[in-house]
Design an enzyme around this catalytic site. Structure first.
Site, mmCIF file in Angstrom:
data_model
loop_
_atom_site.group_PDB
_atom_site.id
_atom_site.type_symbol
_atom_site.label_atom_id
_atom_site.label_comp_id
_atom_site.label_asym_id
_atom_site.label_seq_id
_atom_site.Cartn_x
_atom_site.Cartn_y
_atom_site.Cartn_z
ATOM 1 N N ARG A 129 0.835 -1.214 0.000
ATOM 2 C CA ARG A 129 0.000 0.000 0.000
ATOM 3 C C ARG A 129 0.870 1.265 0.000
ATOM 4 O O ARG A 129 0.564 2.244 -0.674
ATOM 5 C CB ARG A 129 -0.970 -0.018 1.177
ATOM 6 C CG ARG A 129 -2.091 -1.031 0.956
ATOM 7 C CD ARG A 129 -3.003 -1.212 2.136
ATOM 8 N NE ARG A 129 -4.125 -2.089 1.786
ATOM 9 C CZ ARG A 129 -4.889 -2.714 2.674
ATOM 10 N NH1 ARG A 129 -4.662 -2.568 3.973
ATOM 11 N NH2 ARG A 129 -5.876 -3.494 2.277
ATOM 12 N N THR A 131 -7.401 -2.600 -11.221
ATOM 13 C CA THR A 131 -6.510 -3.243 -10.242
ATOM 14 C C THR A 131 -7.224 -4.417 -9.580
ATOM 15 O O THR A 131 -6.665 -5.501 -9.406
ATOM 16 C CB THR A 131 -6.055 -2.229 -9.173
ATOM 17 O OG1 THR A 131 -5.391 -1.128 -9.803
ATOM 18 C CG2 THR A 131 -5.112 -2.871 -8.159
HETATM 19 C C1 LIG Z 1 -4.957 -2.607 -3.521
HETATM 20 C C2 LIG Z 1 -5.835 -3.149 -2.639
HETATM 21 O O1 LIG Z 1 -6.946 -3.867 -3.053
HETATM 22 C C3 LIG Z 1 -8.131 -3.163 -3.486
HETATM 23 C C4 LIG Z 1 -7.782 -2.163 -4.529
HETATM 24 C C5 LIG Z 1 -7.428 -0.902 -4.152
HETATM 25 C C6 LIG Z 1 -6.833 0.041 -5.171
HETATM 26 O O2 LIG Z 1 -6.743 -0.356 -6.349
HETATM 27 O O3 LIG Z 1 -6.421 1.140 -4.764
HETATM 28 C C7 LIG Z 1 -7.593 -0.457 -2.817
HETATM 29 C C8 LIG Z 1 -8.204 -1.260 -1.890
HETATM 30 C C9 LIG Z 1 -8.828 -2.540 -2.286
HETATM 31 O O4 LIG Z 1 -10.200 -2.352 -2.558
HETATM 32 C C10 LIG Z 1 -5.662 -3.003 -1.179
HETATM 33 O O5 LIG Z 1 -6.362 -3.721 -0.427
HETATM 34 O O6 LIG Z 1 -4.795 -2.182 -0.770
#
Ligand SMILES: C=C(O[C@@H]1C=C(C(=O)O)C=C[C@H]1O)C(=O)O
Length: 256
Positions: free
Chosen positions: A16, A242
């Site tokens: 993240r 994503t």
């Molecule tokens: C990337 C993730 O998975 C998912 C996709 C996200 C995105 O593309 O920003 C954010 C949260 C989730 O819904 C995550 O959990 O951080």
């Protein structure tokens, strides 16, 4: 995050944090592209005014393909976080392999959304971030160069979904094993979705767009990437694709 140390890559907070850092890269690439007009000729297959010797695709595709061939020769696509737009055309590097440890499942390179990314970039993102409509033939080369930087930044961000998916799989193997065996796409999507994280991303992007790309000494100065357009791009394009990458990666995760 160190791709030679899997434990640093499959840490969801590290992932993240990396996605947050990519926001800045993407915003600044968009700001560069915003200096130019839409230049539709750059994307037209076999445009009569843009004949390219021995090539039948668009000016952008010629530039992207030839750059990726060069980048493959210097090992760009051996890195697990890079996904080529022309996987069948890239070449072996003349550099020795880095031999990264296996972090993702062997089929991970086959989860490739770059055709979708390029289509949606041309059809939806270009009209939002370009300075004006129309062709500017003096800048076709600069436009293609800027587009490639935008596309490769978007591709890296979106395909990071594979690392997210692997991290989530390993965090709850029984749950995902059952959902994958049931081919329960809806519940897989529900379980990989974190609305709080998504909301935080959109809030942060609004603030970043209000600060980046404007002259801080001239608050009334022209905003080159508006907050609402940046949020729209992430909310309607970047985040949903994503998540598609995450779901497609997970659906194959029990393959031998
Ligand atoms: C990337 C993730 O998975 C998912 C996709 C996200 C995105 O593309 O920003 C954010 C949260 C989730 O819904 C995550 O959990 O951080």
């Amino acid at each position: 995050m160190d791709f030679t140390r899997p434990e640093t890559v499959l840490n969801l907070q590290n992932i993240r944090n990396e996605l947050v850092r990519m926001e800045d890269t993407i915003i600044f690439k968009f700001i560069e592209r915003s200096h130019f007009a839409t230049c539709p000729s750059v994307y037209k297959e076999q445009h009569p005014g843009l004949t390219i010797p021995n090539f039948e695709g668009s000016f952008l595709n010629w530039a992207l393909l030839n750059l990726e061939i060069t980048q493959s020769r210097i090992r760009r696509f051996e890195s697990p976080d890079e996904t080529p737009f022309f996987p069948d055309k890239i070449q072996k590097s003349f550099l020795p392999s880095v031999n990264y440890p296996q972090i993702l499942a062997p089929y991970a390179p086959e989860v490739n959304y770059n055709d979708t990314i390029k289509d949606v970039y041309i059809e939806k993102i270009i009209p939002l971030i370009s300075r004006k409509d129309g062709d500017d033939s003096n800048n076709f080369g600069s436009v293609a160069t800027s587009d490639i930087e935008c596309l490769q930044s978007l591709s890296r961000r979106i395909h990071f979904g594979k690392f997210v998916a692997e991290a989530k799989f390993q965090s709850d193997i029984p749950l995902y094993t059952k959902l994958i065996k049931d081919k329960d796409v809806e519940r897989i999507m529900e379980n990989i979705t974190n609305s709080a994280v998504e909301e935080k991303i959109l809030e942060r992007l609004t603030k970043k767009a209000e600060v980046y790309g404007v002259d801080p000494t001239n608050k009334k100065g022209e905003k080159r990437i508006t907050p609402e357009y940046l949020v729209k791009i992430y909310k309607e394009i970047v985040i949903p694709i994503t998540k598609e990458v995450e779901v497609e990666y997970l659906l194959r995760r029990l393959e031998d």
